[in-house]
Design a protein around this motif. Structure first.
Motif, mmCIF file in Angstrom:
data_model
loop_
_atom_site.group_PDB
_atom_site.id
_atom_site.type_symbol
_atom_site.label_atom_id
_atom_site.label_comp_id
_atom_site.label_asym_id
_atom_site.label_seq_id
_atom_site.Cartn_x
_atom_site.Cartn_y
_atom_site.Cartn_z
ATOM 1 N N PHE B 95 0.897 -1.385 -0.025
ATOM 2 C CA PHE B 95 -0.034 0.177 0.218
ATOM 3 C C PHE B 95 0.915 1.111 -0.098
ATOM 4 C CE2 PHE B 95 -3.581 -2.301 2.305
ATOM 5 C CZ PHE B 95 -4.057 -2.925 1.243
ATOM 6 N N ASP B 96 2.208 1.074 0.185
ATOM 7 C CA ASP B 96 3.025 2.290 0.015
ATOM 8 C C ASP B 96 3.727 2.340 -1.272
ATOM 9 O OD1 ASP B 96 4.385 4.261 1.286
ATOM 10 O OD2 ASP B 96 6.254 3.041 1.794
ATOM 11 N N ARG B 97 3.268 1.719 -2.355
ATOM 12 C CA ARG B 97 3.406 1.973 -3.702
ATOM 13 C C ARG B 97 2.595 2.086 -4.673
ATOM 14 N NH1 ARG B 97 5.103 -4.162 -3.578
ATOM 15 N NH2 ARG B 97 7.221 -3.510 -2.465
ATOM 16 N N THR B 98 2.610 2.962 -5.644
ATOM 17 C CA THR B 98 1.593 2.851 -6.796
ATOM 18 C C THR B 98 1.266 1.663 -7.619
ATOM 19 O OG1 THR B 98 3.103 3.501 -8.656
ATOM 20 C CG2 THR B 98 2.291 5.388 -7.240
ATOM 21 N N PRO B 99 0.057 1.378 -7.700
ATOM 22 C CA PRO B 99 -1.002 2.364 -7.369
ATOM 23 C C PRO B 99 -1.490 2.126 -5.908
ATOM 24 C CG PRO B 99 -1.777 0.170 -8.423
ATOM 25 C CD PRO B 99 -0.375 0.348 -8.532
#
Lengths: 92, 432
Positions: B95-99
């Protein structure tokens, strides 16, 4: 969060005409008065002595709670303020 | 001013602007009508913008383009009593990287941005315009009138995206004239400023990471919950309570909010913060059962106006459902223009599209969640049970310890009753 200081926190452009108008007779005959405690801006006050409900539109957040909680349809008018008036959030 | 359009969208929130954007990009001449002095001025929510996959299709670089506060990397749930709290947290690098999975945003900035994207695509934005009435001619929607202005704005089809109370849907006869306070909640929120570094240190965040925490047991026995979301250099805290339960309690939302803010473990988190803004709004929480008629001759209903809100007790999703429904409404109108037919029989395709999408699948899948969220014990007895059990487990007081299973049984029997626990577990199982 002191509700009496709502105008210090939240901005309003106040219209002269209220966007919500009560049928006072319906309110006088109501024994629930959920509007008084449910309104997040404390716009409704009930005077037991006068048997009268008062609505002040100045600090109305246009949230819709009174419209939902009132099951007696005590509103002779319940509109959103006309364009450009009413609550103006900056960052919520 | 131009008065004839190929479509009118009432309300420049996430549903309306997504609809206008989609139609404008397909070349339709669309009016987007907004009652605020700018889109977002009237809009508030808790603060979580869940991932909007359908907007990412339009803007693959959404997260570097939209005015976002922080992306949510860490989520938590707190069971709370007046004196104790028990926290569960989840954090993942995914959840700390895109998307990113979700964000905190300010609605006056985000909604304005989305509406401006619709304008860039060719939509006509009419600010300061409160829709007064729906014009119906020969049984078909023909346009709308604006409060305080003469004449009408006409189009063969309109999208009612005017929010939870949707007077547009009401005037078109698509929603019931009266709402049930059992199906509606009110959210109140206080926004506190706090330096970015303080937020980062206090909540264990780096870069633009954000934290979202939900609270149960903090609403004085009224059915509902609390929340805390970190913005860039402010934090949003508030409560959401069922209106029927609030009414019966006789308590006020601001007193409940103040009690929550004063809880000893919570108040520490706000230390040094100054109140910046106070806001409130109704939320449609009745789920699948309260969805109104979604279409009529020349009209479609989207977003909160269509009660497309999924409150499961774990997530409270609305904005992503709103945006997706707006896009599906727009696609249906694009088809209708090709056929030059705006009757119910063509517009019903909107409902079919929604039914096939994750929006309705989720709402159907969680259709029992509102029933679960009406279990009063969730808001008092269970947080008490969890906190007292943990206290017993941790407490050292010179007496022999009770085994944990025995302790669980004893506490459950005392605080809730075993029969209630079983019945509540069954309801929760069916709901989730």
């Amino acid at each position: 969060m002191n509700i009496d200081e709502i105008f210090d926190y939240t901005s309003f452009t106040i219209d002269r005409e209220p966007h919500i108008v009560l049928d006072k007779d319906v309110c006088a005959g109501c024994d629930q008065r959920g509007c008084v405690n449910c309104c997040p801006a404390r716009c409704y006050t009930w005077s037991e002595a006068e048997g009268k409900m008062t609505f002040v539109h100045d600090g109305c957040l246009e949230c819709g709670t009174c419209y939902v909680v009132c099951q007696r349809n005590a509103f002779s008018r319940w509109n959103y303020p006309r364009g450009g008036y009413g609550v103006a959030y900056r960052m919520t | 001013m131009k008065r004839e359009f190929q479509a009118i969208v009432v309300g420049a929130g996430p549903a309306g602007s997504s609809a206008a954007l989609t139609m404008a990009r397909a070349g339709l001449d669309v009016a987007l009508i907004e009652r605020g002095t700018f889109p977002g001025e009237k809009n508030m929510f808790g603060g979580l913008l869940h991932r909007m996959t359908s907007i990412e299709e339009v803007f693959p670089d959404f997260w570097s383009r939209a005015p976002l506060e922080r992306h949510i990397a860490k989520k938590g749930t707190t069971f709370m009593t007046g004196e104790a709290s028990f926290n569960v947290q989840h954090e993942t690098v995914n959840f700390d990287r895109t998307p990113y999975n979700g964000y905190t945003v300010f609605r006056p900035r985000f909604d304005r941005w989305l509406a401006e994207e619709a304008v860039s695509a060719g939509a006509t934005l009419l600010n300061r315009s409160t829709v007064e009435d729906v014009v119906i001619r020969n049984g078909k929607i023909a346009g709308v009138t604006i409060a305080g202005r003469k004449g009408e704005i006409s189009a063969p089809v309109i999208v009612a995206a005017d929010g939870v109370l949707s007077f547009t849907a009401k005037k078109a006869g698509l929603r019931k004239p009266q709402f049930s306070p059992d199906q509606m909640a009110v959210g109140v929120k206080a926004l506190f400023d706090m330096p970015k570094e303080v937020i980062d240190d206090r909540f264990g965040l780096v870069r633009n990471q954000g934290f979202a925490n939900e609270y149960v047991g903090c609403t004085g026995g009224v059915r509902g919950g609390g929340f805390l979301y970190t913005n860039y250099d402010t934090i949003s805290v508030g409560i959401v309570v069922h209106i029927s339960s609030l009414r019966d309690s006789g308590k006020t939302p601001y007193d409940l909010l103040n009690d929550f803010l004063a809880q000893p473990q919570f108040t520490k988190l706000l230390r040094g913060g100054r109140l910046q803004e106070y806001s409130a709004h109704v939320i449609p929480e009745g789920g699948y059962a309260m969805i109104p008629e979604l279409y009529g001759d020349g009209i479609l209903v989207a977003g909160d106006a269509a009660a497309l809100c999924n409150a499961t007790g774990v997530n409270l999703e609305g904005i992503n459902l709103a945006s997706h429904s707006g896009i599906l409404a727009a696609r249906t109108i694009i088809d209708a223009h090709e056929r030059k037919d705006f009757s119910r029989s063509t517009l019903k395709r909107y409902k079919e599209r929604l039914d096939l999408s994750w929006v309705m699948q989720d709402l159907k899948g969680f259709k029992n969640a509102p029933k679960m969220l009406h279990i009063e014990r969730i808001y008092n007895e269970y947080p008490e049970l969890v906190c007292s059990m943990m206290e017993h487990i941790y407490r050292i007081d010179g007496t022999p310890k009770t085994s944990i299973p025995k302790l669980m049984l004893r506490e459950a029997r005392e605080k809730v009753g075993l029969k209630n626990v079983l019945s509540d577990l069954f309801t929760a199982w069916r709901a989730l």
